[in-house]
Every structure is written in C-alpha cells, then in structure tokens.
Scaffold this motif. Structure first.
Motif, PDB file in Angstrom:
ATOM      1  N   GLU A 185       0.845  -1.218   0.000  1.00 26.74           N
ATOM      2  CA  GLU A 185       0.000   0.000   0.000  1.00 26.74           C
ATOM      3  C   GLU A 185       0.869   1.252   0.000  1.00 26.74           C
ATOM      4  O   GLU A 185       0.573   2.220  -0.693  1.00 26.74           O
ATOM      5  CB  GLU A 185      -0.912   0.074   1.244  1.00 26.74           C
ATOM      6  CG  GLU A 185      -1.929  -1.019   1.376  1.00 26.74           C
ATOM      7  CD  GLU A 185      -1.353  -2.239   2.053  1.00 26.74           C
ATOM      8  OE1 GLU A 185      -0.981  -2.144   3.231  1.00 26.74           O
ATOM      9  OE2 GLU A 185      -1.248  -3.293   1.396  1.00 26.74           O
ATOM     10  N   SER A 224       2.178   2.039  -3.402  1.00 29.49           N
ATOM     11  CA  SER A 224       1.166   2.668  -4.260  1.00 29.49           C
ATOM     12  C   SER A 224       1.061   4.148  -3.934  1.00 29.49           C
ATOM     13  O   SER A 224       0.938   4.984  -4.825  1.00 29.49           O
ATOM     14  CB  SER A 224      -0.216   2.053  -4.044  1.00 29.49           C
ATOM     15  OG  SER A 224      -0.143   0.683  -3.982  1.00 29.49           O
ATOM     16  N   GLU A 251       1.751   7.203  -6.505  1.00 26.88           N
ATOM     17  CA  GLU A 251       0.705   8.198  -6.736  1.00 26.88           C
ATOM     18  C   GLU A 251       1.256   9.605  -6.548  1.00 26.88           C
ATOM     19  O   GLU A 251       1.051  10.497  -7.370  1.00 26.88           O
ATOM     20  CB  GLU A 251      -0.385   7.974  -5.684  1.00 26.88           C
ATOM     21  CG  GLU A 251      -1.799   8.066  -6.205  1.00 26.88           C
ATOM     22  CD  GLU A 251      -2.739   7.625  -5.110  1.00 26.88           C
ATOM     23  OE1 GLU A 251      -3.159   8.495  -4.333  1.00 26.88           O
ATOM     24  OE2 GLU A 251      -3.013   6.404  -5.011  1.00 26.88           O
TER      25      GLU A 251
END
Ligand SMILES: Nc1ncnc2c1ncn2[C@@H]1O[C@H](COP(=O)(O)OP(=O)(O)OP(=O)(O)O)[C@@H](O)[C@H]1O
Ligand SMILES: [Mg+2]
Length: 344
Positions: A326, A329, A333
């Motif tokens: 996570e 990610s 981003e």
C-alpha cells in the motif's frame, strides 16, 4: 450623649485608617508580585538564551566524507537522476550563469525507509567534494521559543559561508509540515522559505535536499519550482540492485560461502509479493542473519560451517519484507502528481 458621638467618630476614624492600611498593604503586595513577575521573566529569558550559548551544535559542523557515487550499490536510475540534478549547480555554476540558467535551489528525495536516502546524500556530497550539513528535527528543532528559527538561520548562514555546500534535512516533513494550526510551525516554515529564497537571489552555491518518507505531509509552499526544483524517488531496490546488495554485504566473507549460494536466486527470493517489498536495510539484515546462523552452527560442530543457502532460507523466514505494498502505491501516486512535472 456627647461621649457616644465621640466614640462613633473615633470608630469611623479607625475603620478609615484600617481601610487605608489595607489598601497600602495591597499596593505593596501588588508591587512585590509585579517585581517578582519581572524577575522571574528575566530568568526565564536567560534560561531561554542558554541553549544558544551551548557548544557548537552538531548540525553546524559539516560532514566531510570519502564516500562517492561508487559507494552507491545498484540504483542506477536514482543515482543518475541525483547526479544530473547536482552536477550543473555544483560543478558548472559560472558557466550556467553565462547561459542565464537558474541554478537548482532544492531537491526532494523521497521514498520508503531504509532504502538509502541518507546514504545517497552522503555519497553525493563526497562525489562533488562539498560540505554536507545534515540536520533533522531532533537536532535543529527546539522546545524553546524562537530557537528553531534561529538555528535555521544559523544553519543557512554557515552553509552559505562554507559553500559549495549541501544542506540536507532529514525527516523534512516533520520540520516543514502542512499547516496544523500550531502557532510555532508557520514561523519555522516562513524562516526556512525566506532562507531558501535567499539562496536563489544570492546565487549561492548551496543546495537544499529534503529527505522524507512521507512527502504528502510536506508543506505545499516548499514543493514548488524555485524552491524544490527536482523530486527524486528512492524506491525499494529492484532485482539487479538486490543481487548487487547481496554480493556487497557478503563481500567480506566470500571465502566462507558455500557453493550452493546463488545471489541471483536470493534476488528472486526477495522479489516483492503480497507481503510487501524488501528495503536495502532488510537485505543487509538478511545477510547478517545468515552469517549468524552459520556461526551458530559452527559453534555446535567440530568443523567450520560455511554460509549456505539453508542459512539464507532461515534468514528469509526471520526477516520479512519491511515495506507494505500500500505504501508503494502511495509513493507512486505522489510521484505521478509531483515528480512528473518537475522533470528537467
Ligand atoms: N545503494 C546502497 N548501497 C550501499 N548501501 C546502501 C544502499 N542503500 C542503502 N544502503 C545502506 O542501507 C542502510 C539504510 O540506508 P539509509 O539509512 O540511507 O536509508 P534511508 O532511506 O535514509 O532510511 P530512513 O528513511 O529510515 O532514514 C544504510 O546502512 C545504508 O548505508
Ligand atoms: Mg535516512
């Protein structure tokens, strides 16, 4: 009758005297309190100044390192991004001025913990032979009113005086966070921004590098061109880097390694999975654990036991991936939003 009147008058007089005495006492007491208050304040101010007079703080002493880009194992892309961001301003300052190219003022190195941000900054400072001022919220931040701002000023002045130099701020998101409503933080941020802007107007050969594991917590005012001109991601080590890191961390014990050890295989075994990614620090930990396992075996046997793939297997069970998928990610981003338009 006359006597009663006299007594009454006398009583009134006494009450009045009593009242005046009380008022006088209150006035004296108030003055005492006020004086004591000012005296206390004087000492508070003295105490506040004390930390400033302490020995030269560690963040004001530049690091001189012998590390260079050769000491960065793998990370080809990150290394070349960092090199190209620093080479022009630190090596060709005058030539850049000739072409009216604005120098880079600041760089932000972000990524998960333990992947090499601080190590890269040290290597960069050594590579370009510049003074490195490494500060963090714990060394530069102060609980004393106004001290953090003072220290920031001192840090920039010192780095400017000893330029070419790099000011690296570890855990930059903690020193320069998004506004939180605290009354101290805006002053710290404003002091920092003023000093950064000063570098640009003075055309100083001092570059600020912000290091962070949580770039999304950084104050927005700092993440803009003219202040931070390059945003560089330090990701978890890729396959090629992991193989090189295993070789590097085992280089001192090559004579003691079993034939069954395959560095390529170790690179595959540490591939990212649902459990997460391995950082550079975790790879070092796996190597350390494998060495210890072999050593433990040696202590309980007659012959010296070589470090084998079995020891690495045990180490891999003991050292799980330390970066969540996570969080990767989230980094990607953030990189998409900020880093892409920061490219040269
Ligand atoms: N490419 C590399 N080559 C050699 N050593 C490395 C490399 N990357 C990381 N290391 C080593 O891994 C350890 C962790 O690196 P470092 O402390 O620089 O990580 P970091 O990203 O600054 O972590 P944090 O965010 O927790 O401060 C250090 O001992 C460092 O020397
Ligand atoms: Mg670090």
């Amino acid at each position: 009758m006359e006597m009663d009147k006299y007594k009454e008058e006398k009583q009134k007089e006494n009450v009045l005297i009593d009242l005046i005495t009380k008022i006088a006492l209150i006035a004296i007491a108030t003055r005492e309190i006020a004086e004591t208050y000012f005296r206390i304040n004087f000492w508070i101010d003295k105490i506040k100044e004390k930390p400033e007079k302490e020995a030269k703080s560690s963040f004001l002493i530049p690091e001189k390192t012998k590390l260079t880009f050769k000491n960065i194992i793998g990370f080809k892309e990150t290394k070349s991004e960092l090199k190209s961001a620093l080479e022009w301003p630190l090596k060709y300052k005058e030539l850049m001025e000739n072409y009216d190219i604005e120098p880079i003022n600041g760089i932000c190195l972000f990524g998960p913990p333990g992947c090499g941000k601080t190590h890269f900054v040290r290597c960069a400072a050594g590579e370009f032979n510049v003074n490195l001022y490494l500060a963090s919220p714990s060394t530069i931040g102060s609980m004393w009113y106004g001290q953090t701002e003072k220290r920031i000023r001192k840090l920039f002045n010192e780095a400017r005086r000893n330029s070419p130099s790099i000011i690296a701020i570890d855990e930059a998101d903690k020193l320069l966070p998004k506004s939180s409503g605290s009354s101290v933080q805006p002053r710290v941020i404003s002091e920092f921004l003023q000093n950064m802007d000063g570098l640009l107007t003075e055309k100083s050969q001092t570059i600020v590098i912000l290091l962070t594991n949580e770039p999304w917590k950084l104050n927005e005012a700092i993440i803009r061109r003219g202040r931070v001109d390059r945003i560089i991601y330090v990701p978890p080590p890729d396959y090629e880097t992991r193989v090189l890191l295993f070789k590097y961390y085992m280089s001192k014990v090559m004579h003691n390694i079993d034939e069954n050890v395959s560095f390529k295989e170790l690179g595959n075994l540490t591939e990212a999975s649902q459990k997460g990614y391995y950082s550079s620090a975790a790879i070092r930990e796996i190597c350390r654990t494998a060495k210890e396992e072999a050593f433990k075996n040696t202590l309980s046997s007659i012959n010296k036991v070589k470090i084998s793939m079995e020891h690495f297997q045990i180490a891999l069970l003991k050292v799980p991936p330390d970066i969540s998928t996570e969080s990767i990610s989230k980094y990607n981003e953030w990189k998409m939003t900020y880093a892409s338009y920061m490219l040269p």
